[in-house]
Every structure is written in structure tokens, then in C-alpha cells.
Design an enzyme around this catalytic site. Structure first.
Site, PDB file in Angstrom:
ATOM      1  NE  ARG A   6       0.107   4.139  12.407  1.00  0.00           N
ATOM      2  CZ  ARG A   6       1.026   4.344  11.463  1.00  0.00           C
ATOM      3  NH1 ARG A   6       1.743   5.451  11.462  1.00  0.00           N
ATOM      4  NH2 ARG A   6       1.239   3.436  10.530  1.00  0.00           N
ATOM      5  CB  SER A  41       1.783   0.964  13.673  1.00  0.00           C
ATOM      6  OG  SER A  41       1.728   0.461  12.360  1.00  0.00           O
ATOM      7  CB  SER A  50      -0.931  -0.077   1.221  1.00  0.00           C
ATOM      8  OG  SER A  50      -1.756   1.027   1.313  1.00  0.00           O
ATOM      9  CD  GLU A  70      -8.723   2.959   8.259  1.00  0.00           C
ATOM     10  OE1 GLU A  70      -8.490   2.352   9.304  1.00  0.00           O
ATOM     11  OE2 GLU A  70      -8.009   2.876   7.253  1.00  0.00           O
ATOM     12  CB  ALA A  71      -8.869  10.450   9.324  1.00  0.00           C
ATOM     13  CG  ASN A  72      -6.273   6.199   6.214  1.00  0.00           C
ATOM     14  OD1 ASN A  72      -7.235   5.864   5.537  1.00  0.00           O
ATOM     15  ND2 ASN A  72      -5.704   5.382   7.080  1.00  0.00           N
TER      16      ASN A  72
HETATM   17  P1  NG1 Z   1      -1.553   1.162  11.254  1.00  0.00           P
HETATM   18  O1  NG1 Z   1      -0.144   1.113  10.809  1.00  0.00           O
HETATM   19  O2  NG1 Z   1      -2.055  -0.047  12.014  1.00  0.00           O
HETATM   20  O3  NG1 Z   1      -1.851   2.474  11.923  1.00  0.00           O
HETATM   21  C1  NG1 Z   1      -2.323   2.049   8.839  1.00  0.00           C
HETATM   22  C2  NG1 Z   1      -3.421   3.073   8.919  1.00  0.00           C
HETATM   23  C3  NG1 Z   1      -4.752   2.341   8.969  1.00  0.00           C
HETATM   24  C4  NG1 Z   1      -4.918   1.410   7.775  1.00  0.00           C
HETATM   25  C5  NG1 Z   1      -3.678   0.526   7.637  1.00  0.00           C
HETATM   26  C6  NG1 Z   1      -3.703  -0.330   6.402  1.00  0.00           C
HETATM   27  C7  NG1 Z   1      -3.333   5.239  10.053  1.00  0.00           C
HETATM   28  C8  NG1 Z   1      -3.156   5.972  11.334  1.00  0.00           C
HETATM   29  N1  NG1 Z   1      -3.290   3.904  10.117  1.00  0.00           N
HETATM   30  O4  NG1 Z   1      -2.442   1.178   9.935  1.00  0.00           O
HETATM   31  O5  NG1 Z   1      -5.778   3.282   9.015  1.00  0.00           O
HETATM   32  O6  NG1 Z   1      -5.173   2.130   6.600  1.00  0.00           O
HETATM   33  O7  NG1 Z   1      -2.470   1.289   7.653  1.00  0.00           O
HETATM   34  O8  NG1 Z   1      -3.191   0.269   5.261  1.00  0.00           O
HETATM   35  O9  NG1 Z   1      -3.532   5.864   9.012  1.00  0.00           O
HETATM   36 ZN    ZN Z   2      -3.685   1.238   0.445  1.00  0.00          ZN
END
Ligand code: NG1
Ligand code: ZN
Length: 565
Positions: A534, A527, A67, A393-395
Site C-alpha cells: 500500500r 498489506s 470484513s 484508524e482513518a478507515n
Molecule cells: P491492511 O490490508 O493490512 O492495510 C486493512 C486496513 C487496516 C485494518 C485491516 C483489517 C487500511 C489502509 N488498512 O489492513 O486498517 O482495518 O484491513 O480489516 O485501511
Molecule cells: Zn471490518
């Protein structure tokens, strides 16, 4: 398990010993690590996918991607028959498989689990679709996956090439529904349903069809990954007249995947991505991540390299406003809809990373908002519990799920309204719009390409610029930090990750720090994709959010000790 199966597994597993000194686990989104460590894990994920296919007697997906991680990382995740993430009760098995130190132990783990799950090794043919993103390590990991799948008798690996993660999930879902399931079918479905949505949203606009149609421009950052390339193909198929889409960082120009580009960079750093600059000031811009399952929007200001971010929370809010609006049209003077007494339940699903201002806004709209732990597997599952579940998700990872009963009801309502009304009533238009949206949005998983088309259609329908959209509410200033610690599993959280239950005392210390800041909110969690803790902090000013995040990062250091690496 018959002897032929045992010896096949033993001989192939002997070629893939686990990496020394690295213990990988099936985290937020499958296994992820430096690509050089992954051949054994991907081989074993192949075995797992084949067993899942045998157990469900359905097509399963295996996606090789990391990703938004850096290009030297890679990863592997499994798609279940419905296109959803691998069922969580199989994750501990995935971990044990990955950790088995020898081929003999691997065989034992498989035999034990197959016994528990009553998996029958009867040689019946099952398929695993294997996709990958554009990482250079992809081809060699693909071979490892194929060998893993092929070491279960009857399982066949089907190489579906370079795809976005959502494409693979969509193809798995379509294969199991016996509908057309190729990549071309996906692109066809997207362009066909976008045309339908455009027609329903634009030509069925209250008060006229042409008012909102204008030649508009969108500039997309493809993260130098697979999404940019697929968008270029989709753009050809869409052949749009009212919207000009330009794609930068498509991967064709030779830039490095996710380096200074892409949705994760844009959302976390809030900085103009590479390739964007003064020529884009004032234009609506969007950014995809490395495997195109995340989408954020932004604008480039003329005075700084700090972007104005329109994140997943705002995409969610846009979708929620639109759907709520259409449902209220449908229910207004709705002789028909109140007679049957059916009131669709809308659920908004977010995580603790959702900006507090978005949650307040959505609640003020009268919507039911729930939080789950991070990771789309949790959000998606929760969203299935509603007639209309909108999760983000905010992202920028998210989608809209419509329940089958709701879609049947909507279909019936649409036909009923069209048979009684002269011409097209407002109610029937609303029903058609919702049905069209359900066809465009990817029901398997968050999909940046289909999400983007829906955003574009809704903005045109509402007649909103990106600035108008952004003003739905004002984000509270926030800050995210990563802290390297000796052992991130020492942090255990509860209540959708908003509270730390281990190590003892740290939550009290976080609370005391947070209480010093007006509108302060802060939480920490390990994470699932990187070896870090995080820290997320929110407060009434950016300086305060930065300072709260820094103080809590120091607390993490104090309680957990800094990593020696
Ligand atoms: P982790 O690394 O568990 O925080 C991150 C994103 C998740 C999700 C995953 C999968 C943040 C804070 N965390 O996970 O929302 O998208 O990657 O790609 O953005
Ligand atoms: Zn992705």
C-alpha cells in the site's frame, strides 16, 4: 497428549489438507483469502481457538468474515477472553498450524506448542463461540471450524449464528464476565445505554433540555452486509422519536456485499455508494463495512458524485473534543476532584494513515497523540495504557477504552457530587455523561453500531450539523494506491510503519520524492489482508497527493519488481 486425543486430531486433520501453493498467514486481522482456499485454514483456526480456550480456561471467539473484502473472499479471526484480538504471541503458532503440510506434521506442531504453553488435555469442558458474517461461503467454513474445535477433547463449538464482528467480541467478553451474553443482551445493552446517554446528554445539557432536540435524519449504508440487518433490528428496539434512521444496502434488497458500497469503498474511493443519490443531498449519511466494525460519515453534494467524507479521524476528534470538554467541566471549581489529585490521562492513538491535519488538530487541543502500526490489535493495546484511550484508524475502526480505576473514580465522584449538591451540579452532570458514554461504547473492539449511536448523541448535545463537525479541521488531500509485487514480505518497516528499512535505498528515494511537494508525506507498507504493497501520500493539493502517490508506486515497482500474476 493421550492416544485418544492424538488419533482424533490425526483422523480429522486428514480431511483438511492445506491448499496447494497458497501459504496463508495470520495478518492484520486473522487469515484472509479467496473462500475456496480456506476450509483447511478455518479448520485449523478451530483447533487453535480450542487450544486457546484450554490454555485460558475461558470462552474464546472465532469469527468467520473477510470484513470489507469482496464477497468471494472470506477469513477467520480469533477473539481472546477479554474480547480483544488473539494475543500476538500466538500468531506464529497460528501460521505454523495453517502451514503444516500433513496431518502428522500438524499433530507435531500442536504437541510442541501445547508442551511449550503447558496446555493440559484433561478433557475439561471449554467453549468456543463461532460467529459468521453473511458471505455465502460462511456455512461450509462454519462446519470446518466446528470440526477443528471438536477435534480437541473437551472443547465445544457454540454456533452463535450470523453476527457483526463486534457483537461476537462483546459476547465473548460478557460470557467471561458471567454477565448476560446473548445477541439479544448486546442489542438490549446498546439500546438501554443509548437511552441513558440521550438522557444524560440531552436532559443534562447546560441551559436546558429541549433546545437541541429536533427531528433529525440519518441515512445509513449497510454495505449489503450483516450490519445493515442488525441496525434494522436495533432501530426497532430503540424506537427513536428525535432521530429518524433509514438503512439502505441492508442486505435485504439483494445487492452484493461491499460492491460499490460500504465504509471501505466510501473512505478509499470517496464516491457516493450505490443506492445513494440526489434524494440524500445535504442529509447526514453513514456507512458501515461488511462486518460492521468500521464506520464513516459523509454527505452527498448536489454537484458531483464525490462525497464529502467524515472519516475515522474526525469521529475520533469528535469523541476527543467531547470527553475533554466533560473532563474540564468536572475539574473546574472542582474542590472535590482536585483534592484527591487524580488527573485522568487521555491518550489518542492513531496510525500513519491518520490525516496529518487531524494529528495537528488533536495536538493543538493539548492531547497526547501516539502512532502505532496498522491493525486494531496494536491500537487497542496502546489505548489500554491510558485512563481514557481513544483509538481510531482513518478507515473508521475504533473505540474508546476507559480504565477500571478511572471508572471507579468517576462512579465515586458521581455519588459524592450528588450527595453534596442541591439539585444536579454541572460537575455531576459531566460525571454522569462520561459514565453513560462508557456504557454505550463497545470496550472490546471498534463497533460501528455503538460508535454511530455515540456520534449521534454527541452531535445532538453539541447542536452540531455534520458540516459543523466536518469543519473541526480541513483534511489534507491524500491518495492511497495498491501495488502488486512479486513478494510483499520484501518490504520491512519501522517507526509505526513510517519508514522502510528493507529493501535498502527505497526510503531515501521516497524521501527525495516527498521533498518535492509542499506538506508532502508519504509511506509504504505491505498489506496484512491483501497481496499488495500500500502507498499513502498526502500533500497540499489533490493533484500533488495523486502525483506523489503515483511516483512512489513507480518506485515500489522499480525496487520490488512487478508481480507476474
Ligand atoms: P491492511 O490490508 O493490512 O492495510 C486493512 C486496513 C487496516 C485494518 C485491516 C483489517 C487500511 C489502509 N488498512 O489492513 O486498517 O482495518 O484491513 O480489516 O485501511
Ligand atoms: Zn471490518
Amino acid at each position: 497428549m493421550e492416544e485418544a486425543q492424538r488419533s482424533l486430531l490425526l483422523s480429522s486433520a486428514a480431511r483438511f489438507p492445506p491448499p496447494e501453493g497458497a501459504r496463508l498467514s495470520y495478518g492484520t486481522a486473522g487469515f484472509r483469502a479467496d473462500a475456496s482456499l480456506l476450509r483447511s485454514t478455518v479448520f485449523r483456526a478451530g483447533i487453535l481457538a480450542a487450544l486457546r480456550a484450554l490454555k485460558t480456561r475461558s470462552v474464546i471467539g472465532l469469527m468467520i468474515t473477510a470484513s470489507h473484502n469482496k464477497v468471494s473472499d472470506n477469513g477467520v479471526k480469533i477473539s481472546d477472553p477479554s474480547g480483544e484480538m488473539l494475543s500476538q504471541d500466538w500468531e506464529p503458532f497460528a501460521d505454523s498450524l495453517a502451514a503444516a503440510p500433513t496431518a502428522d506434521r500438524l499433530l507435531e506442531v500442536v504437541a510442541e506448542f501445547a508442551g511449550l504453553q503447558r496446555i493440559e488435555f484433561d478433557g475439561g469442558k471449554v467453549e468456543v463461540l463461532v460467529g459468521r458474517d453473511t458471505r455465502p461461503s460462511g456455512p461450509s467454513l462454519l462446519e470446518a471450524a466446528k470440526l477443528g474445535i471438536g477435534s480437541i477433547i473437551g472443547a465445544v463449538a457454540v454456533d452463535v449464528g450470523i453476527l457483526t464482528t463486534p457483537q461476537l467480541h462483546w459476547m465473548v467478553r460478557a460470557s467471561n464476565r458471567s454477565t448476560q451474553a446473548s445477541e439479544f443482551d448486546y442489542l438490549e445493552q446498546l439500546s438501554r445505554s443509548f437511552r441513558l446517554v440521550s438522557w444524560c446528554l440531552m436532559d443534562l445539557i447546560p441551559g436546558g433540555s429541549e433546545s437541541n432536540k429536533k427531528n433529525d435524519k440519518l441515512v445509513v449504508d449497510g454495505a449489503n452486509g450483516v450490519g445493515g440487518e442488525k441496525l434494522l433490528v436495533l432501530k426497532e428496539m430503540l424506537n427513536l422519536k428525535d432521530l429518524e434512521i433509514e438503512v439502505w444496502n441492508s442486505g435485504r434488497e439483494g445487492g452484493v456485499l461491499n460492491e460499490g458500497v460500504g465504509a471501505d469503498f466510501v473512505q478509499k474511493e470517496k464516491v457516493v455508494p450505490s443506492g445513494f443519490g440526489l434524494q440524500d443531498v445535504g442529509i447526514r449519511c453513514a456507512s458501515l463495512d461488511g462486518d460492521a466494525d468500521r464506520l464513516v460519515y459523509f454527505t452527498v453534494p448536489s454537484y458531483s458524485n464525490k462525497i464529502e467524507l467524515v472519516d475515522g479521524d474526525k469521529i475520533l476528534s469528535l469523541f476527543a473534543v467531547f470527553i475533554k470538554e466533560q473532563l474540564s467541566i468536572l475539574n473546574k471549581e472542582a474542590g472535590a476532584s482536585t483534592e484527591d489529585g487524580y488527573q485522568p490521562r487521555i491518550g489518542i492513538v492513531q496510525t500513519a494513515y491518520a490525516n496529518g491535519a487531524s494529528t495537528d488538530y488533536l495536538k493543538q487541543l493539548g492531547l497526547e497523540v501516539v502512532l502505532t502500526p496498522t491493525g486494531v490489535k496494536y491500537l487497542h493495546h496502546k489505548a489500554t495504557q491510558y485512563d481514557i484511550g481513544i483509538y481510531f484508524e482513518a478507515n473508521g475502526h475504533g473505540t474508546i477504552l476507559f480504565s477500571e480505576p478511572f471508572l471507579h473514580w468517576l462512579d465515586a465522584k458521581n455519588s459524592e457530587l450528588s450527595s453534596v449538591a442541591e439539585g444536579c451540579s454541572e460537575q455531576q452532570k459531566a460525571a454522569s455523561r462520561l459514565l453513560a458514554v462508557s456504557k454505550l461504547i463497545n470496550p472490546a473492539v471498534g463497533d460501528a453500531l455503538s460508535g454511530m449511536l455515540l456520534v449521534e448523541a454527541i452531535l445532538q448535545y453539541e447542536g452540531w450539523s455534520i458540516h459543523r463537525w466536518s469543519q473541526l479541521y480541513h483534511d489534507l488531500p491524500s491518495k492511497q494506491l495498491k501495488v502488486k509485487v512479486a513478494d510483499r514480505t520484501a518490504v520491512v518497516t519501522a517507526n509505526a510503519e513510517t519508514e522502510v528499512v528493507k529493501p535498502p535505498g527505497i526510503q531515501e528515494a521516497i524521501n527525495a520524492e516527498t521533498a518535492k511537494y509542499p506538506k508532502g508525506r508519504c509511506f509504504i507498507r505491505p498489506s496484512g489482508t491483501e497481496d499488495v504493497i500500500r502507498v499513502y501520500a498526502e500533500a497540499s493539493t489533490q493533484d500533488a497527493a495523486d502525483s506523489l502517490a503515483n511516483s512512489v508506486a513507480q518506485l515500489v515497482d522499480k525496487f520490488l519488481g512487478h508481480s507476474s500474476s
